[in-house]
Design an enzyme around this catalytic site. Structure first.
Site, PDB file in Angstrom:
ATOM      1  N   TYR A 106       3.176   7.359   1.570  1.00  0.00           N
ATOM      2  CA  TYR A 106       4.031   7.025   0.427  1.00  0.00           C
ATOM      3  C   TYR A 106       4.763   8.300   0.033  1.00  0.00           C
ATOM      4  O   TYR A 106       4.205   9.186  -0.617  1.00  0.00           O
ATOM      5  CB  TYR A 106       3.231   6.472  -0.747  1.00  0.00           C
ATOM      6  N   ASP A 147       5.949   3.547   3.031  1.00  0.00           N
ATOM      7  CA  ASP A 147       7.141   3.598   2.184  1.00  0.00           C
ATOM      8  C   ASP A 147       7.646   5.038   2.188  1.00  0.00           C
ATOM      9  O   ASP A 147       7.080   5.908   1.510  1.00  0.00           O
ATOM     10  CB  ASP A 147       6.775   3.140   0.773  1.00  0.00           C
ATOM     11  N   HIS A 248       8.567  -4.992  -3.006  1.00  0.00           N
ATOM     12  CA  HIS A 248       8.671  -4.790  -1.566  1.00  0.00           C
ATOM     13  C   HIS A 248       8.146  -6.037  -0.856  1.00  0.00           C
ATOM     14  O   HIS A 248       7.278  -6.738  -1.398  1.00  0.00           O
ATOM     15  CB  HIS A 248       7.837  -3.595  -1.098  1.00  0.00           C
TER      16      HIS A 248
END
EC number: 6.5.1.1
Length: 963
Positions: A106, A147, A248
């Site tokens: 992330y 991500d 998402h």
């Protein structure tokens, strides 16, 4: 295999959505981001009920990452290397599962731009790029998933102009992402959908999902071997429309079991055709190049090296080349210029003739070969090469045998045959200095005989289907020397009484694995007056009063060939100079005989000069053939699961000793062995004969020998079978055959003795002929006797059940896992379990024992009712002894694959940790079924001799984890 990434945006609030999606999509691996929960709140039980193992690193606020897998997960790290004092949130988790390294990512959001959070994002991304390069260099299958909070291209946003000054779209962040691709990572979704607007995120505001006003922020980066299996992938967009879903959507890819034929070949060939630098290459060559991966020109490549073996051979699938006597050289050709580097990345500045000739090739490429100076008769003149910078008289040739990169394409993943076809096409014109080193598909034995007649140094044998492995010594490239050569360190020189020469001889040595310089004798021939003068000029700069050798040698020592002393006096030198010698043999006391000086080596690093020992050719070739056979009959996934890192395996073969004769003679590894009393029952209750024992050890030898090689052996002899008298024998000074390898030692009484060293199949069978039912090797090798290859924890039960032994093993594994220590279990073959931890000779026995003590104390704290650290049997109270004291010089336990002198003819068998569970029995592995099992599993113990632990790091982790 299906892999997914999903920014869940609060796992506990959306657990029902996640479980519903897991049930419908059924992925094998899932990476989750933005958990927004602390570690203790992670819903591990709900995910376990859904069929998933979990690893997680939670955080109360915005961050936290997790990995789910249908298979067991081994956590590697929970943060990137490096530190940052700002915003230290949990953003990275790395595990091993499904035989793959998975990194869950992330990347910091970074807004508002400009600002401190954006600067932090740049620093964090730089750490990721550096760690990704390290992972790529391991050669393991790796996925970096999650991500990334970056839109790499304009295609990745519905409105590029809107995000001009957004941290998700800033040029610096996009460049960071591109730098990952330049390392060789493949963006899976973009590869599958090269021109489509694929989105993975839609803001909650202004009906972004309804308008498809999305961004692509969630990415899969795959290492090359996984990219070859990329089958399908897309965004599970409909999940974003579920009530209360994350902003998402899950993104999935699917990998095939085997590499797929690339569907990008045509596109790559088209781009190659547009490159004017390689116009004219045939279509078939362009198609081969089209199979390669795009890559920037590499830097700092070190050459792939060959393993030295003892004799030539004939075997299908191998090609043969001349072994040139010169300087190994990697050359970089770019923009009409050429630079040439040595094997240790030292820039060669003296070979301008070769550089100019390379530049004339007119290509951008990285080539591998050997620079050689030739005599008129076609043989190499190493001395002329060494002095070429000063004289420039010799004719130089650069013999090329490999090409590693060409016009934007890395060729390392192509086979040797494919790379040579490309190289031959590049060298289609005749050059005065640049030559193709010819490869011959012929008899290796005949080719070697021809090389000897031509007075060449030797030959190189290469697997035609081998891949190029930079900076490694491969068993798929083998060298066979017609002349015995060795690089050595010059530690001093001597002058005999009354001589008029500058010096009489050079005192030479090599380094051992502990970095100590050991004296191996003198070299007194091969010099003329000019050579001596040149060497003295070098010596004057290095003279020292301190002897560089570990032990001060007697440089005037007499020998059987020269019984008188010559009054030789030493002058010591700093150990900076390397020379190459040719010699007849190495004597029993480790000295070279009939050594001749061949020249200085300026292309190597002194610390890397070690004694190069020949490996048994037939063993290596046989193992490679077995590996090839297995790869043809199994999927790549199966191979990695059963036999990680090219572990050895077995195949069906005829028994060594057939028939009913009581005595047989067999030639093994070139040595005649005599086998007697073959019908004698060594395990009478089980009807297992001496013949059966010989046949077992002969069959298991390919797997067992790596764990015996160069290790002193304690011979536990049972000449009458398991119920007869037995005794230990350590000294074989008078009894070992002349061809056996031994290690001299002096006992407590000052008597000179010799240990037998494990070596080859003949040595193993000779030990067996003495009645050695079990094999007991040292934990260390003769080459590094004070530094064991592994640490062993021996779970030795007294009045315990085997279920308790299994429980103790499971607890030991859990403790080792908690501090990141790999471990490898095996049955003892008697009553207990042995757990091995790789050390790679980096630590002493004392350090190993202290480490084992730390672990078993923790086990004892968790299992105080039935374990003990009390060594005295009478004081144990019937409890299981957690033995850590085996980790000491000279101690042994039954080696891996060893038979045991116990009823049932049990075997000390390596196990998968999944097998260490209730129901396991010692008699599950016996002489009757061991070979059949090993044909299926291969060698599960290879990691024991692999990369050792970092003890300082482990102890630091232990301090945090153990109370």
């Amino acid at each position: 295999m299906k892999i997914a990434t999903y920014n869940i945006n609060g796992i506990n609030g959306r657990i029902d959505t996640l479980l519903r999606w897991l049930h419908e999509a059924d992925p094998d691996i899932v990476c989750l981001q933005e958990l927004k929960c602390e570690d203790r709140s992670f819903p591990v039980q709900k995910l376990k009920a859904a069929g998933y193992h979990s690893a997680w690193h939670g955080q109360k606020a915005w961050n936290g990452v997790a990995i789910l897998s249908k298979k067991e997960i081994k956590e590697i790290r929970n943060d990137l290397p490096g530190e940052d004092s700002e915003f230290t949130h949990s953003r990275y988790l790395e595990v091993f599962t499904h035989d793959t390294v998975i990194g869950c990512i992330y990347v910091p959001f970074g807004n508002p731009y400009p600002g401190p959070k954006y600067e932090y994002k740049k620093r964090w991304f730089s750490r990721l790029v550096a760690h990704a390069a390290t992972l790529m260099a391991t050669g393991l299958p790796v996925m970096l998933i999650g991500d990334y909070n970056v839109m790499p291209t304009d295609l990745d946003t519905y409105k590029p102009e809107k995000y001009k000054n957004d941290a998700l779209f800033r040029p610096e962040i996009r460049e960071n992402y591109q730098s990952l691709l330049d390392q060789g990572w493949t963006d899976a979704i973009r590869t599958l959908h090269p021109s489509e607007r694929i989105y993975t995120y839609w803001d909650y505001l202004r009906k972004a999902y309804d308008r498809n006003a999305g961004l692509r922020l969630d990415h899969f980066l795959l290492s090359a071997d996984l990219a070859e299996k990329l089958k399908d992938g897309n965004v599970d967009k409909q999940v974003r429309g579920w009530e209360g879903a994350s902003d998402h959507a899950p993104v999935l890819i699917e990998l095939a079991a085997k590499a797929l034929k690339k569907n990008t070949t045509v596109r790559k060939i088209t781009s190659i055709r547009k490159n004017e630098d390689i116009d004219g290459l045939p279509q078939d060559i362009l198609e081969i190049i089209g199979l390669a991966e795009k890559s920037a020109i590499p830097k700092g490549l070190k050459p792939m090296k060959a393993t030295l073996v003892d004799e030539p051979f004939d075997e299908p699938g191998w090609i043969y080349e001349i072994k040139w006597d010169g300087y190994r050289a990697i050359s970089y050709l770019q923009k009409g210029k050429a630079e040439i580097y040595s094997r240790n990345n030292l820039l060669f500045t003296q070979f301008h003739v070769v550089e100019d000739a390379l530049a004339e090739l007119g290509v951008n490429a990285v080539l591998d070969g050997e620079i050689v100076a030739l005599k008129d008769d076609g043989t190499a003149d190493f001395g002329a090469l060494q002095n070429w910078k000063n004289t420039q008289r010799a004719k130089l040739h650069y013999y090329l045998f490999d090409i590693l990169w060409l016009e934007g394409y890395s060729l390392l993943s192509l086979t040797l045959n494919q790379r040579r076809q490309i190289l031959e096409a590049i060298l289609r014109k005749e050059h005065s200095s640049i030559k193709l080193s010819q490869a011959y598909q012929t008899s290796g034995i005949d080719f070697f005989d021809a090389a000897k007649r031509m007075k060449l140094e030797g030959i190189i044998a290469k697997r035609a289907d081998s891949y190029y492995s930079s900076d490694s010594r491969s068993r798929e490239w083998l060298k066979i020397k017609a002349k015995r050569r060795q690089e050595v360190i010059i530690g001093g020189y001597t002058r005999n009484e009354g001589t008029e020469k500058n010096f009489s001889a050079l005192a030479i040595g090599v380094y051992d694995q502990k970095g100590k310089l050991n004296y191996i004798g003198k070299v007194g021939t091969g010099f003329n007056q000019i050579t001596q003068k040149e060497l003295m000029a070098e010596f004057e700069k290095l003279t020292t009063q301190k002897c560089p050798f570990e032990t001060i040698p007697d440089v005037d020592e007499p020998s059987q060939f020269r019984p008188q002393r010559l009054g030789a006096k030493p002058t010591w030198l700093k150990p900076n100079l390397i020379c190459e010698i040719e010699f007849a043999e190495i004597t029993n006391d480790g000295k070279v005989r009939q050594a001749s000086f061949k020249g200085l080596r300026k292309d190597k690093v002194p610390s890397e000069v070690i004694l190069e020992l020949e490996t048994d050719t037939q063993t290596v070739v046989h193992e490679i053939a077995l590996e090839q056979k297995l790869s043809e009959n199994n999927t790549e996934e199966t191979i990695r699961a059963v036999r990680p890192k090219m572990a050895g395996t077995l195949k069906a073969s005829k028994p060594l000793l057939e028939g009913t004769s009581e005595m047989l003679e067999k030639k093994v590894d070139g040595h005649l062995l005599k086998f007697t009393n073959l019908s004698k029952l060594y395990w009478p209750e089980d009807k297992v004969s001496k013949r059966d024992m010989f046949n077992y050890y002969d069959a298991v030898a390919p797997l067992m020998l790596p764990y015996l090689l160069d290790r002193p052996m304690s011979l536990n002899r049972f000449p009458g079978g398991i119920h007869g008298e037995s005794f230990y024998q350590k000294n074989v000074k008078e009894t070992a055959p002349s061809w056996a390898h031994t290690m001299p030692h002096t006992n407590e009484k000052g008597e000179e003795k010799s240990y037998l060293l494990g070596s080859d199949r003949a040595t193993l069978l000779w030990m067996t002929s003495l009645g050695c039912i079990e094999m007991n090797p040292w934990f260390s090798k003769a080459s590094s006797p004070d530094h064991p290859d592994y640490c062993v924890i021996d779970l030795d039960p007294d009045k315990n059940t085997f279920e308790q032994v299994i429980k103790a093993a499971q607890v030991t594994k859990a403790i080792l896992d908690s501090i990141g220590v790999p471990s490898f279990p095996k049955t003892s073959g008697s009553t207990g379990i042995h757990i091995y931890i790789p050390l790679a000779t980096k630590y002493t026995y004392e350090q190993s024992q202290l480490f084992a003590n730390l672990i078993v104390r923790q086990v004892n704290r968790e299992l105080p009712k039935f374990t003990t650290l009390e060594r005295t049997i009478s004081k144990r109270g019937g409890k299981m002894y957690l033995d850590f004291l085996q980790n000491r010089p000279g101690a042994t336990i039954a080696g891996v694959y060893s038979l045991r002198p116990k009823p049932g003819a049990t075997v000390s068998m390596p196990l998968l940790w999944e097998e260490v569970k209730p129901g396991l029995k010692m008699r599950d592995f016996t002489i009757f079924n061991a070979i059949d099992r090993l044909k299926e599993t291969g060698d599960l113990f290879t990691g024991v001799l692999g990369k050792g632990i970092d003890m300082q790091q482990v102890l630091s982790s232990a301090q945090e984890n153990f109370t």
